[in-house]
Enzyme design. Structure first.
Site, PDB file in Angstrom:
ATOM      1  N   ASP A  64      -9.227   9.076  13.653  1.00  0.00           N
ATOM      2  CA  ASP A  64      -9.286   8.012  12.643  1.00  0.00           C
ATOM      3  C   ASP A  64      -9.434   8.688  11.288  1.00  0.00           C
ATOM      4  OD1 ASP A  64      -9.938   5.992  10.901  1.00  0.00           O
ATOM      5  OD2 ASP A  64     -11.449   5.070  12.188  1.00  0.00           O
ATOM      6  N   SER A 144       4.978   6.883  -1.523  1.00  0.00           N
ATOM      7  CA  SER A 144       5.856   5.698  -1.527  1.00  0.00           C
ATOM      8  C   SER A 144       6.433   5.510  -2.922  1.00  0.00           C
ATOM      9  CB  SER A 144       5.064   4.442  -1.149  1.00  0.00           C
ATOM     10  OG  SER A 144       5.852   3.273  -1.357  1.00  0.00           O
ATOM     11  N   TYR A 157      -2.348  -0.869  -2.670  1.00  0.00           N
ATOM     12  CA  TYR A 157      -1.468   0.063  -1.957  1.00  0.00           C
ATOM     13  C   TYR A 157      -0.777   0.999  -2.949  1.00  0.00           C
ATOM     14  CZ  TYR A 157       2.453   1.643   0.968  1.00  0.00           C
ATOM     15  OH  TYR A 157       3.375   2.408   1.646  1.00  0.00           O
ATOM     16  N   LYS A 161      -1.031   5.202  -3.426  1.00  0.00           N
ATOM     17  CA  LYS A 161       0.121   6.104  -3.350  1.00  0.00           C
ATOM     18  C   LYS A 161       0.323   6.850  -4.671  1.00  0.00           C
ATOM     19  CE  LYS A 161       1.215   5.188   0.950  1.00  0.00           C
ATOM     20  NZ  LYS A 161       1.037   6.186   2.007  1.00  0.00           N
TER      21      LYS A 161
HETATM   22  N1  LIG Z   1       7.891   1.677   6.202  1.00  0.00           N
HETATM   23  C1  LIG Z   1       8.113   1.800   4.908  1.00  0.00           C
HETATM   24  O1  LIG Z   1       8.999   1.129   4.352  1.00  0.00           O
HETATM   25  C2  LIG Z   1       7.308   2.777   4.083  1.00  0.00           C
HETATM   26  C3  LIG Z   1       7.725   2.983   2.765  1.00  0.00           C
HETATM   27  C4  LIG Z   1       7.011   3.885   1.983  1.00  0.00           C
HETATM   28  C5  LIG Z   1       5.938   4.568   2.500  1.00  0.00           C
HETATM   29  N2  LIG Z   1       5.537   4.335   3.793  1.00  0.00           N
HETATM   30  C6  LIG Z   1       4.386   5.082   4.270  1.00  0.00           C
HETATM   31  O2  LIG Z   1       4.729   5.755   5.465  1.00  0.00           O
HETATM   32  C7  LIG Z   1       3.579   5.890   6.291  1.00  0.00           C
HETATM   33  C8  LIG Z   1       3.900   5.362   7.689  1.00  0.00           C
HETATM   34  O3  LIG Z   1       4.222   3.991   7.551  1.00  0.00           O
HETATM   35  P1  LIG Z   1       4.956   3.155   8.714  1.00  0.00           P
HETATM   36  O4  LIG Z   1       5.912   2.267   8.033  1.00  0.00           O
HETATM   37  O5  LIG Z   1       5.404   4.054   9.790  1.00  0.00           O
HETATM   38  O6  LIG Z   1       3.721   2.263   9.174  1.00  0.00           O
HETATM   39  P2  LIG Z   1       3.271   1.733  10.623  1.00  0.00           P
HETATM   40  O7  LIG Z   1       4.452   1.553  11.503  1.00  0.00           O
HETATM   41  O8  LIG Z   1       2.389   0.592  10.341  1.00  0.00           O
HETATM   42  O9  LIG Z   1       2.419   2.970  11.166  1.00  0.00           O
HETATM   43  C9  LIG Z   1       1.243   3.367  10.528  1.00  0.00           C
HETATM   44  C10 LIG Z   1       0.614   4.494  11.304  1.00  0.00           C
HETATM   45  O10 LIG Z   1      -0.601   4.868  10.636  1.00  0.00           O
HETATM   46  C11 LIG Z   1      -1.627   4.935  11.607  1.00  0.00           C
HETATM   47  N3  LIG Z   1      -2.939   4.666  11.029  1.00  0.00           N
HETATM   48  C12 LIG Z   1      -3.345   3.600  10.301  1.00  0.00           C
HETATM   49  N4  LIG Z   1      -4.657   3.701  10.015  1.00  0.00           N
HETATM   50  C13 LIG Z   1      -5.083   4.861  10.584  1.00  0.00           C
HETATM   51  C14 LIG Z   1      -6.333   5.526  10.648  1.00  0.00           C
HETATM   52  N5  LIG Z   1      -7.443   5.013  10.075  1.00  0.00           N
HETATM   53  N6  LIG Z   1      -6.415   6.707  11.299  1.00  0.00           N
HETATM   54  C15 LIG Z   1      -5.309   7.242  11.889  1.00  0.00           C
HETATM   55  N7  LIG Z   1      -4.113   6.666  11.862  1.00  0.00           N
HETATM   56  C16 LIG Z   1      -4.003   5.481  11.217  1.00  0.00           C
HETATM   57  C17 LIG Z   1      -1.238   3.917  12.668  1.00  0.00           C
HETATM   58  O11 LIG Z   1      -1.824   4.292  13.912  1.00  0.00           O
HETATM   59  P3  LIG Z   1      -3.063   3.584  14.635  1.00  0.00           P
HETATM   60  O12 LIG Z   1      -3.081   2.156  14.203  1.00  0.00           O
HETATM   61  O13 LIG Z   1      -2.764   3.784  16.083  1.00  0.00           O
HETATM   62  O14 LIG Z   1      -4.260   4.370  14.185  1.00  0.00           O
HETATM   63  C18 LIG Z   1       0.259   4.100  12.720  1.00  0.00           C
HETATM   64  O15 LIG Z   1       0.586   5.154  13.589  1.00  0.00           O
HETATM   65  C19 LIG Z   1       2.456   5.134   5.590  1.00  0.00           C
HETATM   66  O16 LIG Z   1       1.636   6.035   4.871  1.00  0.00           O
HETATM   67  C20 LIG Z   1       3.196   4.217   4.637  1.00  0.00           C
HETATM   68  O17 LIG Z   1       2.414   3.871   3.522  1.00  0.00           O
HETATM   69  C21 LIG Z   1       6.208   3.464   4.586  1.00  0.00           C
END
Ligand SMILES: NC(=O)c1ccc[n+]([C@@H]2O[C@H](COP(=O)([O-])OP(=O)(O)OC[C@H]3O[C@@H](n4cnc5c(N)ncnc54)[C@H](OP(=O)(O)O)[C@@H]3O)[C@@H](O)[C@H]2O)c1
Length: 252
Positions: A64, A144, A157, A161
């Site tokens: 975590d 992001s 958020y 970032k």
């Molecule tokens: N998708 C987009 O369009 C986008 C765009 C820009 C940036 N991002 C960034 O890319 C990253 C991944 O995003 P995603 O879209 O893949 O999101 P997602 O599908 O919601 O996955 C988020 C991941 O973060 C983990 N997580 C959340 N809180 C946590 C904690 N306290 N400790 C450990 N792990 C934690 C979750 O795992 P558990 O819940 O199992 O812990 C999950 O594996 C993020 O930082 C997000 O801000 C995403």
């Protein structure tokens, strides 16, 4: 591009879903030994099995990032079972869609503890191992485009970032002398669970229609950029870079 990732020790946070799971797959495919960290250990077990079945090496890690004790225990476990961390993909993150006037303190704290404090101390734990072992390191922070521009209802958020981008510059400056390169990827809109609720809505569809190429990306669209920034030789002169991978979104 050929990579030099065979046998390197990598840690990907937030590997139980979305981008993190794909980052882990692609690093493992290149021969890295990958610690996959998150809170949902059932999902990590499935991903580890998938990676192992494909001939890779994966170590599932209950971690975590909002807990410093958990970060330190996880980093120590990687060092004990795989060796010192050589590559960190600082990917774990949560979002919060809310108008600024409605944000509650506990929501603010949870987001900052995960996206910013967690990312800082995760990078610190990895860098301490890299520095102590005198090995070159690569840290890739997943920021992001929302850290560079305002988007409605994403104030906290976006703040997390934006701070991560500044953190990337600071770490690049301080740790370059230890042969650690720290860079950030700023993804545009990628289809993951984070976006899953928004996309099918009317507002989501309107948003897609307003995009330059009217599409979200897939996690695989970041594979090549991730590999570039994790590779030792290919990224030797890239340190402190903030690279957008957004299909032109911020240019329109
Ligand atoms: N998708 C987009 O369009 C986008 C765009 C820009 C940036 N991002 C960034 O890319 C990253 C991944 O995003 P995603 O879209 O893949 O999101 P997602 O599908 O919601 O996955 C988020 C991941 O973060 C983990 N997580 C959340 N809180 C946590 C904690 N306290 N400790 C450990 N792990 C934690 C979750 O795992 P558990 O819940 O199992 O812990 C999950 O594996 C993020 O930082 C997000 O801000 C995403």
């Amino acid at each position: 591009m050929s990579t030099d990732l065979a046998n390197r020790v990598a840690l990907v946070t937030g590997a139980s879903a979305g981008l993190g799971a794909q980052f882990a797959r692609v690093l493992a495919r290149e021969g890295a030994r990958v610690a996959i960290a998150a809170r949902r250990t059932d999902r990590l077990a499935s991903l580890a099995a998938e990676i192992t079945d494909a001939g890779g090496i994966a170590l599932p890690l209950a971690l975590d990032v909002s807990s410093l004790a958990s970060i330190r225990a996880g980093a120590a476990q990687v060092a004990a079972e795989l060796g010192p961390i050589e590559i960190l993909v600082n990917n774990a993150g949560i979002s919060l869609t809310k108008r600024a006037e409605a944000v509650e303190e506990d929501e603010y704290d949870a987001l900052m503890d995960t996206n910013l404090k967690g990312a800082f101390f995760m990078a610190q734990a990895a860098a301490r191992q890299m520095i102590a072992a005198k090995i070159p390191g690569r840290i890739v922070n997943i920021a992001s485009i929302v850290g560079q521009r305002t988007v409605g209802q994403l104030s906290v958020y976006g703040m997390s970032k934006a701070a991560m981008i500044q953190m990337t510059h600071s770490m690049a400056r301080e740790w370059g002398r230890h042969n650690i390169n720290t860079n950030a990827i700023c993804p545009g809109y990628i289809t993951t669970e984070m976006a899953a609720d928004f996309l099918p809505t009317e507002a989501g569809q309107r948003f897609v229609a307003s995009m330059p190429r009217k599409r979200f990306g897939n996690p695989e669209d970041l594979d090549s950029l991730l590999l570039l920034l994790c590779s030792g030789e290919a990224s030797r002169f890239i340190n402190g870079a903030i690279i957008n991978a957004d299909d032109g979104f911020t240019s329109h």
